[in-house]
Design a protein around this motif. Structure first.
Motif, PDB file in Angstrom:
ATOM      1  N   PHE A  41     -44.345 -18.520 -13.532  1.00  0.00           N
ATOM      2  CA  PHE A  41     -43.414 -17.997 -12.535  1.00  0.00           C
ATOM      3  C   PHE A  41     -42.082 -18.742 -12.688  1.00  0.00           C
ATOM      4  CE2 PHE A  41     -47.715 -17.487 -10.969  1.00  0.00           C
ATOM      5  CZ  PHE A  41     -47.738 -16.154 -10.579  1.00  0.00           C
ATOM      6  N   PRO A  42     -41.248 -18.310 -13.634  1.00  0.00           N
ATOM      7  CA  PRO A  42     -39.995 -19.029 -13.933  1.00  0.00           C
ATOM      8  C   PRO A  42     -39.120 -19.247 -12.714  1.00  0.00           C
ATOM      9  CG  PRO A  42     -40.447 -17.381 -15.609  1.00  0.00           C
ATOM     10  CD  PRO A  42     -41.434 -17.149 -14.502  1.00  0.00           C
ATOM     11  N   GLN A  43     -38.552 -20.450 -12.646  1.00  0.00           N
ATOM     12  CA  GLN A  43     -37.659 -20.837 -11.556  1.00  0.00           C
ATOM     13  C   GLN A  43     -36.310 -21.261 -12.121  1.00  0.00           C
ATOM     14  OE1 GLN A  43     -38.733 -20.614  -8.273  1.00  0.00           O
ATOM     15  NE2 GLN A  43     -40.584 -19.741  -9.189  1.00  0.00           N
ATOM     16  N   LEU A  63     -33.634 -24.883 -25.249  1.00  0.00           N
ATOM     17  CA  LEU A  63     -34.296 -25.433 -24.081  1.00  0.00           C
ATOM     18  C   LEU A  63     -33.324 -26.249 -23.236  1.00  0.00           C
ATOM     19  CD1 LEU A  63     -37.594 -26.710 -25.750  1.00  0.00           C
ATOM     20  CD2 LEU A  63     -37.118 -24.457 -24.766  1.00  0.00           C
ATOM     21  N   GLN A  64     -33.543 -26.219 -21.941  1.00  0.00           N
ATOM     22  CA  GLN A  64     -32.785 -27.060 -21.036  1.00  0.00           C
ATOM     23  C   GLN A  64     -33.697 -28.154 -20.499  1.00  0.00           C
ATOM     24  OE1 GLN A  64     -29.608 -25.512 -18.542  1.00  0.00           O
ATOM     25  NE2 GLN A  64     -30.669 -26.281 -16.745  1.00  0.00           N
ATOM     26  N   MET A 105     -38.643 -31.345 -18.657  1.00  0.00           N
ATOM     27  CA  MET A 105     -38.480 -30.156 -19.491  1.00  0.00           C
ATOM     28  C   MET A 105     -38.659 -28.858 -18.708  1.00  0.00           C
ATOM     29  SD  MET A 105     -40.230 -29.102 -23.147  1.00  0.00           S
ATOM     30  CE  MET A 105     -41.594 -28.098 -22.546  1.00  0.00           C
ATOM     31  N   HIS A 106     -37.694 -27.961 -18.839  1.00  0.00           N
ATOM     32  CA  HIS A 106     -37.808 -26.613 -18.294  1.00  0.00           C
ATOM     33  C   HIS A 106     -38.463 -25.747 -19.368  1.00  0.00           C
ATOM     34  CE1 HIS A 106     -35.062 -27.296 -14.803  1.00  0.00           C
ATOM     35  NE2 HIS A 106     -34.530 -28.189 -15.613  1.00  0.00           N
ATOM     36  N   TYR A 107     -39.610 -25.185 -19.052  1.00  0.00           N
ATOM     37  CA  TYR A 107     -40.295 -24.324 -20.008  1.00  0.00           C
ATOM     38  C   TYR A 107     -39.417 -23.135 -20.378  1.00  0.00           C
ATOM     39  CZ  TYR A 107     -44.371 -26.831 -18.148  1.00  0.00           C
ATOM     40  OH  TYR A 107     -45.262 -27.795 -17.737  1.00  0.00           O
ATOM     41  N   ASP A 125     -42.597 -27.025 -28.225  1.00  0.00           N
ATOM     42  CA  ASP A 125     -41.384 -27.544 -27.589  1.00  0.00           C
ATOM     43  C   ASP A 125     -41.594 -28.974 -27.107  1.00  0.00           C
ATOM     44  OD1 ASP A 125     -40.360 -25.024 -28.025  1.00  0.00           O
ATOM     45  OD2 ASP A 125     -40.641 -24.350 -25.951  1.00  0.00           O
ATOM     46  N   ALA A 126     -42.787 -29.260 -26.599  1.00  0.00           N
ATOM     47  CA  ALA A 126     -43.091 -30.615 -26.126  1.00  0.00           C
ATOM     48  C   ALA A 126     -43.031 -31.620 -27.270  1.00  0.00           C
ATOM     49  CB  ALA A 126     -44.474 -30.637 -25.465  1.00  0.00           C
TER      50      ALA A 126
END
Length: 262
Positions: A41-43, A63-64, A105-107, A125-126
């Motif tokens: 559920f992206p925020q 990525l941000q 980290m923002h997915y 990404d991790a």
């Protein structure tokens, strides 16, 4: 049931059985196709200023990462829940852990990061983020919360983290999904299983599991099962009294326990 018996049944009953079977198959297909919309559920990011954002370009996404820079050997990488804006942790983490450089980290799809989230993409990404942080900070603590515990434990099994902290962790998302959707063959449908238990035995760094006493999302049995997968002496488990899955960070013991594991 034989074809002869079927032929004896009232035609309307046959139609009903066919319709029910078709509906069930349709629901299975829908669950398979839209499953990631039920997991992630992206925020948006609430805190995003030039001095609090690191842009990390990977192979197929930008990525941000919300950050609090700090010179020194120690850093903390944090992976949040499936509906969490990790940037909201920045003020409290900065105050509670003044000796750590902080990376939240923002997915993909979250908080300004491009792309779509999936277990394998987030795992890659991790690794990229850890390698970037490790190049500047040789002592990296990896912290995960809820869904992010699966990301954190997998990362710690593949990179030289110095500490691992898992907040409201689970043994496997597959187990939890199978419990919630008992009428469906989840084992055959789920793509992102986040099987944390398979990585636990490969962890050798000090690990702290933090559970909520009244967690209504992650069953305690799942957390205990994960705890039992670690080599004896590697992990410890603490329970925050009175806390729920989403309210655990409101407890005065929350940041204290994280700090004790760093």
């Amino acid at each position: 049931m034989s074809l002869r018996n079927i032929s004896r049944m009232p035609r309307i009953l046959v139609y009903i059985l066919v319709a029910v079977a078709a509906l069930y198959l349709l629901l299975c297909v829908a669950l398979f196709v839209f499953q990631r919309a039920l997991i992630y559920f992206p925020q948006p990011s609430a805190i995003a200023t030039p001095d609090t954002v690191l842009k990390l370009s990977v192979a197929d996404a930008d990525l941000q990462v919300s950050i609090r820079p700090h010179n020194g050997p120690k850093a903390l990488i944090y992976f949040g829940g499936n509906a969490e804006d990790v940037s909201r942790n920045l003020p409290d983490f900065s105050q509670a852990f003044p000796d750590q450089a902080i990376y939240l980290m923002h997915y993909r799809g979250f908080g300004g990061s491009t792309g779509s989230p999936s277990e394998e993409a987030i795992a890659r990404d991790a690794l990229d983020l850890f390698d970037r942080v490790y190049a500047e900070h040789p002592q990296v603590a990896v912290v995960g919360r809820s869904l992010g515990t699966g990301v954190a434990i997998r990362l710690a099994s593949q990179r030289p983290a110095t500490r691992l902290i898992l907040i409201t962790p689970y043994n496997s998302v597959l187990e939890i999904a199978a419990r919630q959707y008992q009428m469906f063959p989840v084992k055959w449908l789920l793509k992102d299983t986040f099987d944390s238990g398979q990585y636990a035995a490969h962890i050798s760094v000090p690990t702290l599991l933090i559970a909520a006493e009244h967690d209504d999302v992650i069953p305690r049995s799942s957390t205990v099962r994960l705890y039992g997968q670690f080599i004896q002496g590697v992990a410890t488990m603490k329970v925050i009294a009175g806390a729920g899955h989403n309210s655990i960070s409101e407890s005065p013991d929350y940041l204290k326990l994280i700090g004790s594991g760093l």
